[in-house]
Design a protein around this motif. Structure first.
Motif, PDB file in Angstrom:
ATOM      1  N   GLN A   2      -4.200  10.311  13.445  1.00 10.04           N
ATOM      2  CA  GLN A   2      -2.786   9.986  13.324  1.00 10.04           C
ATOM      3  C   GLN A   2      -2.488   9.420  11.940  1.00 10.04           C
ATOM      4  OE1 GLN A   2      -2.696   7.739  17.310  1.00 10.04           O
ATOM      5  NE2 GLN A   2      -0.643   8.585  17.142  1.00 10.04           N
ATOM      6  N   ARG A   3      -1.308   9.767  11.450  1.00 14.22           N
ATOM      7  CA  ARG A   3      -0.910   9.362  10.112  1.00 14.22           C
ATOM      8  C   ARG A   3       0.112   8.223  10.163  1.00 14.22           C
ATOM      9  NH1 ARG A   3      -2.907  13.383   6.839  1.00 14.22           N
ATOM     10  NH2 ARG A   3      -3.518  15.278   7.989  1.00 14.22           N
ATOM     11  N   ILE A   4       0.180   7.493   9.057  1.00 15.52           N
ATOM     12  CA  ILE A   4       1.028   6.305   8.994  1.00 15.52           C
ATOM     13  C   ILE A   4       2.456   6.610   9.434  1.00 15.52           C
ATOM     14  CG2 ILE A   4       2.180   4.746   7.338  1.00 15.52           C
ATOM     15  CD1 ILE A   4      -0.499   4.463   5.910  1.00 15.52           C
ATOM     16  N   LEU A  29       3.493  -5.182  11.586  1.00 17.22           N
ATOM     17  CA  LEU A  29       2.270  -5.199  12.387  1.00 17.22           C
ATOM     18  C   LEU A  29       1.228  -4.226  11.836  1.00 17.22           C
ATOM     19  CD1 LEU A  29       3.761  -5.416  15.983  1.00 17.22           C
ATOM     20  CD2 LEU A  29       2.855  -7.254  14.555  1.00 17.22           C
ATOM     21  N   LEU A  30       1.675  -3.076  11.344  1.00 18.83           N
ATOM     22  CA  LEU A  30       0.717  -2.126  10.771  1.00 18.83           C
ATOM     23  C   LEU A  30       0.123  -2.693   9.475  1.00 18.83           C
ATOM     24  CD1 LEU A  30      -0.747   0.518  10.922  1.00 18.83           C
ATOM     25  CD2 LEU A  30       1.213   1.659   9.866  1.00 18.83           C
ATOM     26  N   PRO A  37       0.033  -4.492   1.842  1.00 17.76           N
ATOM     27  CA  PRO A  37       1.460  -4.796   1.726  1.00 17.76           C
ATOM     28  C   PRO A  37       2.307  -3.623   2.220  1.00 17.76           C
ATOM     29  CG  PRO A  37       0.593  -4.160  -0.402  1.00 17.76           C
ATOM     30  CD  PRO A  37      -0.592  -4.224   0.529  1.00 17.76           C
ATOM     31  N   ARG A  38       3.595  -3.879   2.465  1.00 18.72           N
ATOM     32  CA  ARG A  38       4.471  -2.808   2.974  1.00 18.72           C
ATOM     33  C   ARG A  38       4.611  -1.672   1.970  1.00 18.72           C
ATOM     34  NH1 ARG A  38       9.900  -5.221   4.642  1.00 18.72           N
ATOM     35  NH2 ARG A  38      10.367  -3.083   5.310  1.00 18.72           N
ATOM     36  N   SER A  39       4.439  -1.968   0.691  1.00 24.88           N
ATOM     37  CA  SER A  39       4.517  -0.904  -0.311  1.00 24.88           C
ATOM     38  C   SER A  39       3.459   0.170  -0.061  1.00 24.88           C
ATOM     39  CB  SER A  39       4.354  -1.491  -1.717  1.00 24.88           C
ATOM     40  OG  SER A  39       3.124  -2.188  -1.834  1.00 24.88           O
ATOM     41  N   HIS A  40       2.350  -0.211   0.546  1.00 25.24           N
ATOM     42  CA  HIS A  40       1.290   0.751   0.876  1.00 25.24           C
ATOM     43  C   HIS A  40       1.801   1.810   1.848  1.00 25.24           C
ATOM     44  CE1 HIS A  40      -2.877   2.105   1.547  1.00 25.24           C
ATOM     45  NE2 HIS A  40      -2.539   2.214   2.821  1.00 25.24           N
ATOM     46  N   LEU A  41       2.625   1.400   2.802  1.00 25.73           N
ATOM     47  CA  LEU A  41       3.162   2.342   3.773  1.00 25.73           C
ATOM     48  C   LEU A  41       4.100   3.345   3.110  1.00 25.73           C
ATOM     49  CD1 LEU A  41       4.046  -0.151   6.665  1.00 25.73           C
ATOM     50  CD2 LEU A  41       1.830   0.900   6.122  1.00 25.73           C
ATOM     51  N   ARG A  42       4.853   2.869   2.141  1.00 23.79           N
ATOM     52  CA  ARG A  42       5.782   3.755   1.419  1.00 23.79           C
ATOM     53  C   ARG A  42       5.018   4.743   0.527  1.00 23.79           C
ATOM     54  NH1 ARG A  42       8.410   1.202   4.506  1.00 23.79           N
ATOM     55  NH2 ARG A  42      10.268  -0.090   4.116  1.00 23.79           N
ATOM     56  N   ALA A  43       3.963   4.239  -0.078  1.00 23.54           N
ATOM     57  CA  ALA A  43       3.215   5.067  -1.034  1.00 23.54           C
ATOM     58  C   ALA A  43       2.347   6.112  -0.338  1.00 23.54           C
ATOM     59  CB  ALA A  43       2.351   4.180  -1.918  1.00 23.54           C
ATOM     60  N   PRO A  45       2.597   7.600   3.176  1.00 14.15           N
ATOM     61  CA  PRO A  45       3.099   7.860   4.531  1.00 14.15           C
ATOM     62  C   PRO A  45       2.263   8.877   5.320  1.00 14.15           C
ATOM     63  CG  PRO A  45       4.470   8.953   2.884  1.00 14.15           C
ATOM     64  CD  PRO A  45       3.539   8.068   2.143  1.00 14.15           C
ATOM     65  N   ASP A  46       1.559   9.766   4.605  1.00 11.87           N
ATOM     66  CA  ASP A  46       0.767  10.795   5.294  1.00 11.87           C
ATOM     67  C   ASP A  46      -0.719  10.458   5.366  1.00 11.87           C
ATOM     68  OD1 ASP A  46       2.909  12.604   5.850  1.00 11.87           O
ATOM     69  OD2 ASP A  46       2.953  13.089   3.713  1.00 11.87           O
ATOM     70  N   LYS A  47      -1.059   9.231   5.024  1.00 11.97           N
ATOM     71  CA  LYS A  47      -2.467   8.831   5.055  1.00 11.97           C
ATOM     72  C   LYS A  47      -2.942   8.649   6.493  1.00 11.97           C
ATOM     73  CE  LYS A  47      -5.653   5.356   3.160  1.00 11.97           C
ATOM     74  NZ  LYS A  47      -5.760   4.136   2.310  1.00 11.97           N
ATOM     75  N   PRO A  48      -4.068   9.276   6.856  1.00 13.56           N
ATOM     76  CA  PRO A  48      -4.599   9.103   8.224  1.00 13.56           C
ATOM     77  C   PRO A  48      -5.099   7.679   8.442  1.00 13.56           C
ATOM     78  CG  PRO A  48      -5.564  11.024   7.122  1.00 13.56           C
ATOM     79  CD  PRO A  48      -4.866  10.229   6.074  1.00 13.56           C
ATOM     80  N   LEU A  49      -4.963   7.198   9.667  1.00  6.84           N
ATOM     81  CA  LEU A  49      -5.439   5.857  10.011  1.00  6.84           C
ATOM     82  C   LEU A  49      -6.836   5.933  10.610  1.00  6.84           C
ATOM     83  CD1 LEU A  49      -2.257   4.298  11.651  1.00  6.84           C
ATOM     84  CD2 LEU A  49      -3.220   3.758   9.415  1.00  6.84           C
TER      85      LEU A  49
END
Length: 284
Positions: A2-4, A29-30, A37-43, A45-49
């Protein structure tokens, strides 16, 4: 895997019934699960968890779905641009209380000592913020809960504050005999039978820090009455209260012969803080 982006979308949908800020909650929470940081989620978004991160996130998400406040899950909350430790032993800091800070800073001089006491300090947000903004001020902070007082002390250490003395005390009961230029408090002020105590984040907060007898006015009456014996002449009293308590609190202050009684509104335009000045007379 699953991706971010998809994980956040599904989590926001799952939280929609328990939160007015479902996507933000999911992102916080993620970030906690990823230690990013939240910037990681923006940068990314398609990174697998990774499975361990996904499992950690699901455990945090389950707590939030059960209503546990974000601040208690993460263990912190911002107030006046500072990060404070928060546990279920203390109230969650709220933006409305920043009005107390704004009003206090207008009263506290920047160039000389000023004696202040914060009654019912909880996490310490009021006393620590004032101590940081006015380094020459001499602060005292009380709480009757040892657990809450410990959180306040930890927050003071975190922010390198050394001009506060902490006291385990039920309001004024166990503080040294002294007079203050400013007495400030955000006491319990919700009526014991108020239905809001069974809703939202409030369900998880310490009841003793929320509700008071006499339809929420019991502790306010104790503080306002006792403060007259602990204020310097022309000292100031500031108390936060419920939006529907304006008339009762103003009447209380005036009956106790405080001068210049005035109520100030919060960010939502609701009456939130009442001020009074102690002017001694021959009988005081």
């Amino acid at each position: 895997m699953q991706r971010i982006k998809s994980v956040l979308r599904d989590a926001a949908d799952a939280l929609a019934l328990v939160s007015d800020s479902a996507l933000l909650d999911a992102e916080i929470l993620l970030c906690l699960a990823l230690n990013k940081p939240r910037s990681h989620l923006r940068a990314w978004p398609d990174k697998p968890l990774q499975p361990e991160h996904l499992n950690a996130f699901k455990a945090l998400l389950e707590q939030r779905k059960n209503g546990v406040p974000i601040a208690y899950i993460t263990g912190n909350r911002e107030f006046w641009s500072r990060d404070f430790l928060v546990t279920p032993d203390v109230l969650i800091p709220r933006p409305d209380t920043e009005l107390l800070i704004e009003l206090s800073l207008k009263l506290i001089p920047t160039d000389k000592p000023f004696k202040i006491i914060d009654l019912g300090t909880g996490s310490g947000i009021i006393s620590i913020t004032l101590a940081a903004e006015r380094p020459l001020a001499q602060l005292s902070a009380t709480d009757f809960s040892p657990a809450a007082l410990r959180i306040a002390q930890l927050n003071a250490e975190k922010h390198h504050i050394d001009n506060i003395k902490f006291y385990l005390s039920d309001w004024f009961a166990d503080i040294p005999s002294t007079k203050f230029n400013l007495i400030i408090s955000n006491p319990p002020y919700i009526a014991e039978d108020d239905e809001h105590l069974q809703q939202g984040d409030v369900r998880f907060e310490p009841r003793t820090a929320l509700s008071a007898k006499e339809q929420g006015l019991g502790d306010i009456k104790i503080i306002a009455n006792a403060a007259r014996n602990h204020l310097e002449p022309y000292g100031h009293l500031l108390i936060e209260h419920g939006y529907n308590q304006l008339q009762q609190v103003q009447t209380l202050f005036k009956n106790l012969h405080y001068d210049k009684v005035q109520t100030y509104t919060d960010l939502s335009g609701q009456p939130r803080v009442t001020y009074g000045q102690f002017t001694p007379n021959d009988s005081d």
